[in-house]
Design an enzyme around this catalytic site. Structure first.
Site, PDB file in Angstrom:
ATOM      1  N   LYS A  98     111.371  68.231  71.770  1.00 44.09           N
ATOM      2  CA  LYS A  98     110.237  68.468  72.480  1.00 44.09           C
ATOM      3  C   LYS A  98     110.208  69.810  73.303  1.00 44.09           C
ATOM      4  O   LYS A  98     111.250  70.606  73.242  1.00 44.09           O
ATOM      5  CB  LYS A  98     110.331  67.507  73.646  1.00 44.09           C
ATOM      6  CG  LYS A  98     109.328  67.222  74.737  1.00 44.09           C
ATOM      7  CD  LYS A  98     109.722  66.319  75.650  1.00 44.09           C
ATOM      8  CE  LYS A  98     108.413  65.876  76.759  1.00 44.09           C
ATOM      9  NZ  LYS A  98     108.681  64.862  77.717  1.00 44.09           N
ATOM     10  N   SER A 100     105.272  61.348  78.399  1.00 43.89           N
ATOM     11  CA  SER A 100     104.881  62.882  78.078  1.00 43.89           C
ATOM     12  C   SER A 100     105.515  63.389  76.673  1.00 43.89           C
ATOM     13  O   SER A 100     105.151  64.225  76.085  1.00 43.89           O
ATOM     14  CB  SER A 100     105.341  63.930  79.031  1.00 43.89           C
ATOM     15  OG  SER A 100     106.946  63.935  79.237  1.00 43.89           O
ATOM     16  N   SER A 140     109.269  58.720  79.960  1.00 40.21           N
ATOM     17  CA  SER A 140     108.382  59.666  78.992  1.00 40.21           C
ATOM     18  C   SER A 140     108.979  59.770  77.449  1.00 40.21           C
ATOM     19  O   SER A 140     108.232  60.297  76.769  1.00 40.21           O
ATOM     20  CB  SER A 140     108.408  61.048  79.498  1.00 40.21           C
ATOM     21  OG  SER A 140     107.734  61.350  80.638  1.00 40.21           O
TER      22      SER A 140
END
Length: 201
Positions: free
Chosen positions: A79, A154, A178
């Site tokens: 990420k 996210s 997330s």
């Protein structure tokens, strides 16, 4: 969308045994990125040359009889709110579009010390504030199973990368869901470790 691709455990075992090459696995992952990323918006950056160099070095070390790590040759996505000394770390924001970290996050160091091959950095809601990965400053991440739907967030890019069979495992971050929520949206396993189990440095 994933078509019964090998697991991280299988890849690492076969690379260590010489049944697969780390370079072969990296090339396959990079090809899937090239094919799928334009329509799914999974990756904010792809580090092709670095990934191939690392994979070839792993193959060279195996041929020389060196002991390889637990994730030998496994393609991994990270990420883009996790710092890396290579490329940029944007957190999905134009504010950090050109930010280059001087250090690797602890989790990145651990992956590479285990001989994983990081192929790229995945999309996210800006500063990890969102639950659909529609709020990235750069691109919307689509669900690999149905591009009309969101991937969740996210960590939508990381979960979509696994669901699309680009990588067998990916790192995200999770404060209030997330990782777990986009994992559910994308039909993959998502884990939030107990605080302190994995360094957040």
């Amino acid at each position: 969308m994933s078509d019964a691709r090998p697991t991280a455990i299988q890849i690492a075992a076969e690379v260590r045994a010489g049944k697969r090459s780390a370079e072969q696995m990296a090339v396959e992952s990079l090809r899937r990125i090239e094919t799928l990323n334009p329509k799914l918006g999974i990756f904010l950056s792809v580090h092709r040359d670095r990934a191939l160099d690392r994979a070839r070095d792993i193959d060279r070390r195996r041929a020389a009889g060196e002991t390889l790590g637990a994730l030998a040759g496994v393609p991994v996505a990270v990420k883009d709110n996790l710092c890396t000394r290579f490329g940029t770390t944007t957190c999905g924001s134009r504010m950090l579009e050109k930010f280059e970290s001087r250090y690797d996050a602890h989790v990145v160091e651990r992956l590479e010390s285990a001989d994983a091959v990081i192929v790229g950095k995945t999309n996210l809601d800006e500063f990890a504030m969102g639950s659909s990965t529609e709020n990235s400053a750069f691109v919307v991440t689509r669900n690999p199973w149905d591009a009309k739907r969101v991937a969740g967030g996210s960590s939508g890019g990381s979960c979509a990368a696994v669901a699309a069979g680009v990588v067998p495992i990916a790192l995200g971050s999770d404060t209030g869901g997330s990782v777990r929520q986009p994992a559910a949206f994308c039909g993959v396993v998502g884990l939030k470790p107990t605080y302190g189990r994995v360094s957040r440095y």
